[in-house]
Design a protein around this motif. Sequence first.
Motif, PDB file in Angstrom:
ATOM      1  N   THR A  89      39.058  48.973 -18.599  1.00  0.00           N
ATOM      2  CA  THR A  89      40.219  47.967 -18.139  1.00  0.00           C
ATOM      3  C   THR A  89      40.153  47.647 -16.528  1.00  0.00           C
ATOM      4  O   THR A  89      39.963  48.632 -15.831  1.00  0.00           O
ATOM      5  N   TYR A 116      37.900  48.250 -26.519  1.00  0.00           N
ATOM      6  CA  TYR A 116      37.749  47.116 -25.874  1.00  0.00           C
ATOM      7  C   TYR A 116      37.368  47.026 -24.376  1.00  0.00           C
ATOM      8  O   TYR A 116      37.451  48.105 -23.795  1.00  0.00           O
ATOM      9  N   ARG A 118      38.587  44.596 -21.156  1.00  0.00           N
ATOM     10  CA  ARG A 118      39.665  43.629 -20.951  1.00  0.00           C
ATOM     11  C   ARG A 118      40.151  43.714 -19.348  1.00  0.00           C
ATOM     12  O   ARG A 118      40.155  44.814 -18.882  1.00  0.00           O
ATOM     13  N   LYS A 155      35.746  45.114 -28.579  1.00  0.00           N
ATOM     14  CA  LYS A 155      36.402  43.815 -28.427  1.00  0.00           C
ATOM     15  C   LYS A 155      36.431  43.409 -26.813  1.00  0.00           C
ATOM     16  O   LYS A 155      36.705  43.921 -25.991  1.00  0.00           O
ATOM     17  N   SER A 157      37.858  40.532 -24.050  1.00  0.00           N
ATOM     18  CA  SER A 157      38.632  39.574 -23.463  1.00  0.00           C
ATOM     19  C   SER A 157      38.935  39.626 -22.144  1.00  0.00           C
ATOM     20  O   SER A 157      39.007  40.614 -21.711  1.00  0.00           O
ATOM     21  N   GLN A 158      39.834  38.394 -21.874  1.00  0.00           N
ATOM     22  CA  GLN A 158      40.246  38.375 -20.216  1.00  0.00           C
ATOM     23  C   GLN A 158      39.261  38.774 -19.317  1.00  0.00           C
ATOM     24  O   GLN A 158      39.453  39.652 -18.493  1.00  0.00           O
ATOM     25  N   CYS A 184      34.503  37.295 -28.489  1.00  0.00           N
ATOM     26  CA  CYS A 184      35.182  37.220 -27.072  1.00  0.00           C
ATOM     27  C   CYS A 184      36.293  36.109 -27.042  1.00  0.00           C
ATOM     28  O   CYS A 184      36.094  35.167 -27.625  1.00  0.00           O
ATOM     29  N   THR A 186      39.248  34.574 -24.333  1.00  0.00           N
ATOM     30  CA  THR A 186      39.708  34.174 -22.766  1.00  0.00           C
ATOM     31  C   THR A 186      38.843  34.571 -21.950  1.00  0.00           C
ATOM     32  O   THR A 186      39.115  35.503 -20.835  1.00  0.00           O
ATOM     33  N   GLU A 247      47.696  35.007 -23.226  1.00  0.00           N
ATOM     34  CA  GLU A 247      46.669  35.422 -22.605  1.00  0.00           C
ATOM     35  C   GLU A 247      46.032  34.942 -21.552  1.00  0.00           C
ATOM     36  O   GLU A 247      45.837  35.337 -20.484  1.00  0.00           O
TER      37      GLU A 247
END
Length: 268
Positions: A89, A116, A118, A155, A157-158, A184, A186, A247
């Motif tokens: 992250t 994840y 992100r 996962k 994302s972002q 995926c 955002t 998000e």
Amino acid sequence: MNFVISKCASVRISEVSVSSPGDSPNTDGIHITQSTNVALQNCKIGTGDDCISIVNGSSAIKMKGIYCGPGHGISIGSLGKDNSTGIVTKVVLDTAVIRETTNGVRIKTWQGGNGYVRGIRFENVRMDNVDNPIIIDQFYCDSPKSCRNQTSAVKVSQIMYRNISGTTKSAKAMKFSCSDTVPCSTIVLSNVNLEKEDGTVETYCNSAEGFGYGIVHPSADCLTSHEKDYNFLDQTGVSQDHSLNEEAEEMVELADSNDDRIVDHTEL
């Protein structure tokens, strides 16, 4: 590997040069694992593998003023091998030149993993004759045998790509190859302009949700969205007249925030 940062906190590496032949195997330039609050500044890396690789248990990583080439690009992953958990992250790459590499900015995960990735931002990057300038690959398989299909996945994302330009060797300048069961989400594109010297370029998407604003070339219309009306007015910001999901709003806020929020122990 040339440099390994493992199980560390508050690390700064600057003015480092790595030079390994482009055909040398497994010679990652700087490898970061299980570490937090790491700053890489003004480094020149040539290698036969990833210039920079960031893997499980890493967060708050800031890279600025990076030259990469030859090599496999700047990568998050691989993550999720052998059904393992991978978590990365808050990573920022700001200001880089990536030249004559197999990948530009990459996220790679194995089928069957979990966890994840992100809160990632790649911005102000110049690509020069790169095979895959922008790539998310949730079907990564670095194995002599083909990898079996699995439904679980890490996962992703972002993820924001902002102010990225240059040239690609591949007609598919952007590839978002994501899991059908763990798509995926955002993916934000802003002011992306990638060209191929001898042909047209396109974006490939599989189970990828997101949006673009400002200039996005090639078009990322293949990204899907749960919002009915993602329309953006110009290159400088997001229209306040159109709703964003929470998000998406968080990603735009992250993009416009002060970088010191990511790595606050040192000024870059």
